[in-house]
Design a protein around this motif. Structure first.
Motif, mmCIF file in Angstrom:
data_model
loop_
_atom_site.group_PDB
_atom_site.id
_atom_site.type_symbol
_atom_site.label_atom_id
_atom_site.label_comp_id
_atom_site.label_asym_id
_atom_site.label_seq_id
_atom_site.Cartn_x
_atom_site.Cartn_y
_atom_site.Cartn_z
ATOM 1 N N LYS A 37 0.838 -1.201 0.000
ATOM 2 C CA LYS A 37 0.000 0.000 0.000
ATOM 3 C C LYS A 37 0.873 1.251 0.000
ATOM 4 N N ILE A 38 1.868 1.271 0.876
ATOM 5 C CA ILE A 38 2.754 2.438 0.953
ATOM 6 C C ILE A 38 3.553 2.571 -0.339
ATOM 7 N N MET A 39 3.947 1.443 -0.922
ATOM 8 C CA MET A 39 4.686 1.484 -2.178
ATOM 9 C C MET A 39 3.851 2.130 -3.282
ATOM 10 N N THR A 40 2.588 1.769 -3.349
ATOM 11 C CA THR A 40 1.701 2.381 -4.342
ATOM 12 C C THR A 40 1.607 3.888 -4.121
ATOM 13 N N GLU A 41 1.472 4.293 -2.864
ATOM 14 C CA GLU A 41 1.393 5.720 -2.542
ATOM 15 C C GLU A 41 2.710 6.427 -2.839
ATOM 16 N N LEU A 42 3.809 5.751 -2.607
ATOM 17 C CA LEU A 42 5.114 6.319 -2.946
ATOM 18 C C LEU A 42 5.198 6.619 -4.437
ATOM 19 N N LEU A 43 4.759 5.670 -5.258
ATOM 20 C CA LEU A 43 4.879 5.804 -6.709
ATOM 21 C C LEU A 43 3.870 6.790 -7.300
ATOM 22 N N THR A 44 2.815 7.088 -6.574
ATOM 23 C CA THR A 44 1.772 7.963 -7.111
ATOM 24 C C THR A 44 1.774 9.324 -6.417
ATOM 25 N N GLU A 45 1.607 9.331 -5.096
ATOM 26 C CA GLU A 45 1.540 10.598 -4.376
ATOM 27 C C GLU A 45 2.883 11.320 -4.365
ATOM 28 N N GLU A 46 3.967 10.567 -4.395
ATOM 29 C CA GLU A 46 5.289 11.187 -4.441
ATOM 30 C C GLU A 46 6.120 10.591 -5.578
ATOM 31 N N GLY A 47 5.427 10.332 -6.681
ATOM 32 C CA GLY A 47 6.082 9.794 -7.854
ATOM 33 C C GLY A 47 5.901 10.700 -9.051
ATOM 34 N N PHE A 48 6.758 10.507 -10.033
ATOM 35 C CA PHE A 48 6.715 11.241 -11.287
ATOM 36 C C PHE A 48 6.362 10.286 -12.430
ATOM 37 N N GLU A 49 6.062 10.851 -13.573
ATOM 38 C CA GLU A 49 5.738 10.006 -14.717
ATOM 39 C C GLU A 49 6.963 9.291 -15.283
ATOM 40 N N ASN A 50 8.173 9.717 -14.890
ATOM 41 C CA ASN A 50 9.358 8.948 -15.282
ATOM 42 C C ASN A 50 9.668 7.858 -14.267
ATOM 43 N N VAL A 51 8.698 7.557 -13.394
ATOM 44 C CA VAL A 51 8.689 6.445 -12.432
ATOM 45 C C VAL A 51 9.651 6.684 -11.262
ATOM 46 N N LEU A 52 10.318 7.824 -11.242
ATOM 47 C CA LEU A 52 11.143 8.173 -10.100
ATOM 48 C C LEU A 52 10.269 8.823 -9.026
ATOM 49 N N THR A 53 10.850 9.033 -7.862
ATOM 50 C CA THR A 53 10.095 9.575 -6.742
ATOM 51 C C THR A 53 10.801 10.799 -6.184
ATOM 52 N N PHE A 54 10.073 11.577 -5.390
ATOM 53 C CA PHE A 54 10.630 12.842 -4.941
ATOM 54 C C PHE A 54 10.463 13.041 -3.447
ATOM 55 N N GLN A 55 11.361 13.835 -2.906
ATOM 56 C CA GLN A 55 11.266 14.350 -1.539
ATOM 57 C C GLN A 55 10.805 15.786 -1.648
ATOM 58 N N HIS A 56 9.670 16.087 -1.058
ATOM 59 C CA HIS A 56 9.167 17.456 -1.165
ATOM 60 C C HIS A 56 10.140 18.411 -0.489
ATOM 61 N N ALA A 57 10.115 19.653 -0.929
ATOM 62 C CA ALA A 57 10.953 20.699 -0.345
ATOM 63 C C ALA A 57 10.167 21.992 -0.332
ATOM 64 N N ASP A 58 10.595 22.903 0.478
ATOM 65 C CA ASP A 58 9.911 24.184 0.587
ATOM 66 C C ASP A 58 10.802 25.313 0.114
ATOM 67 N N TYR A 59 11.633 25.020 -0.869
ATOM 68 C CA TYR A 59 12.600 26.004 -1.308
ATOM 69 C C TYR A 59 12.580 26.109 -2.818
ATOM 70 N N ASP A 60 12.907 27.257 -3.315
ATOM 71 C CA ASP A 60 13.149 27.467 -4.735
ATOM 72 C C ASP A 60 14.655 27.346 -4.948
ATOM 73 N N TRP A 61 15.069 26.291 -5.629
ATOM 74 C CA TRP A 61 16.500 26.021 -5.761
ATOM 75 C C TRP A 61 17.124 26.791 -6.921
ATOM 76 N N GLY A 62 16.429 27.823 -7.423
ATOM 77 C CA GLY A 62 17.050 28.704 -8.402
ATOM 78 C C GLY A 62 16.763 28.352 -9.842
ATOM 79 N N ARG A 63 16.081 27.229 -10.093
ATOM 80 C CA ARG A 63 15.754 26.869 -11.470
ATOM 81 C C ARG A 63 14.282 26.444 -11.552
ATOM 82 N N PRO A 64 13.349 27.345 -11.243
ATOM 83 C CA PRO A 64 11.945 26.942 -11.215
ATOM 84 C C PRO A 64 11.432 26.455 -12.559
ATOM 85 N N ASP A 65 12.097 26.838 -13.645
ATOM 86 C CA ASP A 65 11.656 26.404 -14.956
ATOM 87 C C ASP A 65 11.798 24.907 -15.148
ATOM 88 N N LEU A 66 12.587 24.256 -14.292
ATOM 89 C CA LEU A 66 12.862 22.837 -14.471
ATOM 90 C C LEU A 66 11.913 21.956 -13.679
#
Length: 811
Positions: free
Chosen positions: A677-706
């Motif tokens: 169940k958590i794996m499914t949520e990892l891949l969807t709620e914190e996943g991208f269409e390139n099947v990788l996953t992300f750690q949310h952040a609260d910062y603009d790292w200087g390249r918002p266009d990306l």
């Protein structure tokens, strides 16, 4: 006739993505019908451990975001220990800090740690990027047909196909580890139709472009430390012309073009100066070595090398063939909408292995938070070697999946870290052995820097050593154990033998902080459910941190085993004696496994870190079959923390790596459905269409266009994606308790399938087939010199004599 032609092109595309037995496996290819726009969510990553390249597949412009593992700002200490994080007041303030911590005067301890213990980060630095290589196709205007962009995980080759003006264009890309190059081949069905302008957009401030006929070179210096780097590219063109205009290399009218690129700095993982060969010589030698090899030879060498690792394991799960056959982005959306796609888990399993292989190979640096890929001047979280769960997660999959070779860079990095860690032990703690803390870099950083709540994590070295031991557990290489592993393990253990402190009749640690966590002073006492870290009522250096106890227990257990193999029996006995004196784990008022000695855990606390469950995973101290009461308490702690993100606690609740740790814990606690169940949520709620996953952040790292247009705070991080394959492996096989546990946590969604090539501690290789949740066959390949293992099926110890479908084979 036109439709037949387009069908043929589509067939040729998919044929190129087929496995060796000529059957198309949609769970081994990422493919899309449009170019990528965003690096984090859509880009496809190529790598060889030395460097990485992310391609976008643009029609009129192809972009490769280039990064190299040693592109770091900062500098080694070279005797400048205060600038490298040694606070000159630390050694003298240590007794007072410890007294304040263990007596419960946490406010004083926190204040002293902040002023007298945290050191300067002046030399620390960050992972940076080279920039972009741009290939502009001036004549690519008009309607495009039959577009495909793909990454074939079975052979680590990127492809772009499309039709334009009656011509079929193909681009093929790969990053070769044996030849240390990226190869690009541009071809077309129409002679003379390959034309482009090539240029580089470099992020570093000091760089020049040199062009000499078919050679394109970028020389530069890394911002901040002026370390040199070189990007060297050589072109082979079939027909057409080459010319130069300013800093662009121009090709016109070629039938096909091959590009060979390599990157280097002068870095070497050699303490204390970390200086190696001139990158001009390194890159020139690499290009010279491949000059006599044809493209197809280089391609074959790349595939043979890559598949030597990738093909060790093969996972098949009964899935939905109709859903599996649609483009990857559509599969992602389908999964996110709640449709079951077991094959998507297989795709993520294969991608995770691909990313490990592509970012961590012998004689390279280990993978950092972003592997070896980066498009930012300052990588998110500095792209560091975060050592309170993240770098470890990246390597959790290596042992079970036959990728111990990929863990070698991490082991070498740990060995190097131990040298500066000895200086830190002596200068800050006044003792022998070695220690490291929360963060790491390529310069041997081992000191506590930063601030509350993350800076005072004291168990970096202990957790690193779990991988040092596991490398031996899977390989059974006694030369490695005696020559490299045991000195690392013994040094880390020696430090804690000298630094454990009396507490409540047992031994505990100070100063320390439970990973990035603390508690707020309320009218009802301390409560960790509040997360205003800026409040002056928040406390961190609480006494009796169970994360430390569990990690040191694991360290002493593994080092004692190693010592007995080596013959250092007295040291093994001393470790066993001290281990018995460690503060016992406690179950709290909610039935939870306590995070601290004081029972202050709260059901409303959904903090991202669960370091006090290290004993469950990746440790060996808690398991339902050996400590059922503690295992139940661990489940309660996991239920209290929750499975995902909580927006009301956004600064505290977790991202991809936090879910990955929870997945592993539930798998070790034999609840595969909860883990899945958590794996499914990892891949969807914190996943991208390139099947990788992300750690949310609260910062603009200087390249918002990306970033994704509606998610500017999301960034790709490797740890969660790399940990996923190992979690699936442990659903099917666990070996951390000294036995072969078959199908220990098989989830219902994956109830029919097979896997070959799984590794178990002790040197075993296992092939398993199951149907409708029941074992069909297990084949255990047992080295001749190794004992027949204890075998557990589901929850019971079984004998192969009573189970003819469990086959033991001597090899």
């Amino acid at each position: 006739m036109r439709n037949l032609h387009l069908c043929l092109i589509s067939f040729l595309f998919f044929y190129s993505c087929q496995s060796q037995d000529n059957t198309l496996d949609y769970n081994e290819v990422l493919w899309y019908e449009y170019p990528a726009e965003f690096w984090n969510s859509q880009g496809l990553h190529l790598g060889n451990g030395y460097f990485g390249a992310t391609f976008f597949g643009g029609i009129d412009t192809e972009t490769f975001a280039l990064s190299e593992a040693s592109m770091w700002t900062g500098e080694p200490a070279m005797g400048r220990w205060e600038k490298a994080g040694v606070n000159p007041r630390a050694l003298y303030s240590l007794p007072e800090i410890r007294q304040a911590t263990l007596s419960g005067n946490t406010r004083l301890a926190d204040s002293l740690i902040a002023s007298d213990f945290y050191g300067s980060g002046e030399l620390y630095g960050h992972f940076t990027s080279i920039g972009d290589l741009k290939i502009n196709f001036p004549d690519h205007e008009g309607p495009i047909e039959n577009y495909r962009r793909s990454l074939d995980l079975s052979n680590a080759i990127g492809l772009v196909h499309y039709s334009l003006d009656g011509a079929n264009f193909e681009r093929e890309y790969f990053c070769s580890y044996p030849d240390r190059i990226m190869s690009v081949k541009l071809s077309s069905s129409k002679p003379g139709s390959i034309s482009f302008n090539m240029a580089a957009k470099i992020l570093q401030d000091s760089s020049i472009v040199e062009i000499d006929r078919n050679v394109f070179k970028v020389r530069g210096f890394i911002n901040g430390n002026s370390r040199p780097f070189v990007v060297l590219l050589k072109i082979r063109n079939d027909g057409g012309t080459l010319s130069q205009e300013n800093e662009e290399l121009i090709v016109r009218g070629a039938n096909s073009v091959e590009l060979y690129l390599t990157i280097a700095t002068n870095y070497s993982l050699k303490y204390p100066d970390y200086t190696g060969e001139d990158p001009d010589k390194t890159t020139s030698d690499i290009i010279e070595r491949i000059s006599s090899l044809e493209y197809d030879e280089l391609r074959e060498r790349h595939i043979e090398d890559y598949q030597g690792l990738y093909n060790k394991v093969k996972l098949n799960i009964k899935g939905n063939e109709e859903i599996e056959s649609i483009p990857t982005n559509e599969r992602f959306l389908s999964l996110r909408e709640g449709n079951s796609d077991p094959g998507y888990k297989v795709l993520a399993f294969n991608l995770g292995r691909y990313m490990i292989i592509s970012s961590s190979r012998p004689n390279t640096l280990p993978a950092n938070l972003q592997g070896v890929w980066n498009t930012f001047n300052v990588a998110p979280w500095a792209g560091n070697y975060q050592s309170n769960v993240n770098i470890q997660e990246i390597y959790w999959s290596c042992g079970p999946l036959g990728l111990t070779e990929c863990q070698i860079p991490y082991i070498d990095w740990i060995e190097n870290l131990s040298y500066s860690g000895e200086e830190v032990a002596r200068r800050i703690y006044g003792t022998n052995g070695w220690i490291s803390h929360t963060v790491g870099n390529i310069w041997g950083h081992a000191t506590p820097i930063g601030n509350h709540p993350w800076g005072m994590y004291s168990q970096g070295s202990s957790w690193h050593c779990q991988h040092v031991w596991d490398q031996y557990s899977f390989t059974m290489d006694e030369n490695y154990l005696s020559d490299q592993a045991y000195p690392i393990l013994k040094g880390a253990s020696q430090f804690w033998l000298e630094n454990l402190l009396p507490f409540k009749g047992y031994l505990a640690t100070a100063p320390t902080i439970s990973a990035e966590h603390g508690a707020l002073i309320t009218e009802n006492g301390l409560n960790p459910a509040f997360h205003d870290f800026r409040s002056d009522k928040y406390l961190y250096a609480l006494p009796g941190v169970y994360q430390d106890i569990q990690m040191i227990w694991d360290l002493f257990t593994n080092t004692a085993k190693a010592a007995r193999i080596i013959g250092d029996l007295d040291f093994a006995d001393s470790l066993d004696t001290y281990k018995e004196k460690l503060l016992p784990l406690k179950i709290g008022k909610y039935g939870q496994l306590q995070e601290w000695y004081e029972d202050i855990d709260d059901p409303d606390c959904h903090h991202r870190h669960i370091a006090h469950l290290y004993a469950v995973a990746p440790g060996t101290q808690i398991h339902p079959t050996i400590t059922p009461d503690l295992a139940e308490a661990a489940k309660k702690s996991l239920d209290m923390r929750g499975d995902g993100r909580y927006m009301e606690q956004e600064l505290a609740s977790g991202g991809n790596w936090a879910r990955a740790h929870r997945m592993w814990c539930w798998t070790r606690l034999l609840d595969g459905n909860r883990a899945n169940k958590i794996m499914t949520e990892l891949l969807t709620e914190e996943g991208f269409e390139n099947v990788l996953t992300f750690q949310h952040a609260d910062y603009d790292w200087g390249r918002p266009d990306l970033y994704m247009e509606d998610s500017l705070s999301l960034h790709f991080q490797l740890d969660g994606s790399a940990a996923l394959p190992g979690c699936i492996a442990e659903m099917l096989l666990q070996s951390h308790l000294g036995e072969i546990h078959l199908l220990p946590a098989l989830p219902q969604e994956l109830n029919t399938g097979s896997i070959s090539g799984l590794n178990a501690r002790g040197g075993y290789t296992i092939n398993i087939e199951w149907k409708d949740g029941a074992l069909v066959m297990a084949e255990i390949l047992c080295p001749a010199q190794v004992e027949i293992p204890v075998i557990r099926l589901n929850t019971e110890i079984v004998s192969p004599e009573d189970f003819p479908n469990i086959i033991i084979k001597r090899i």
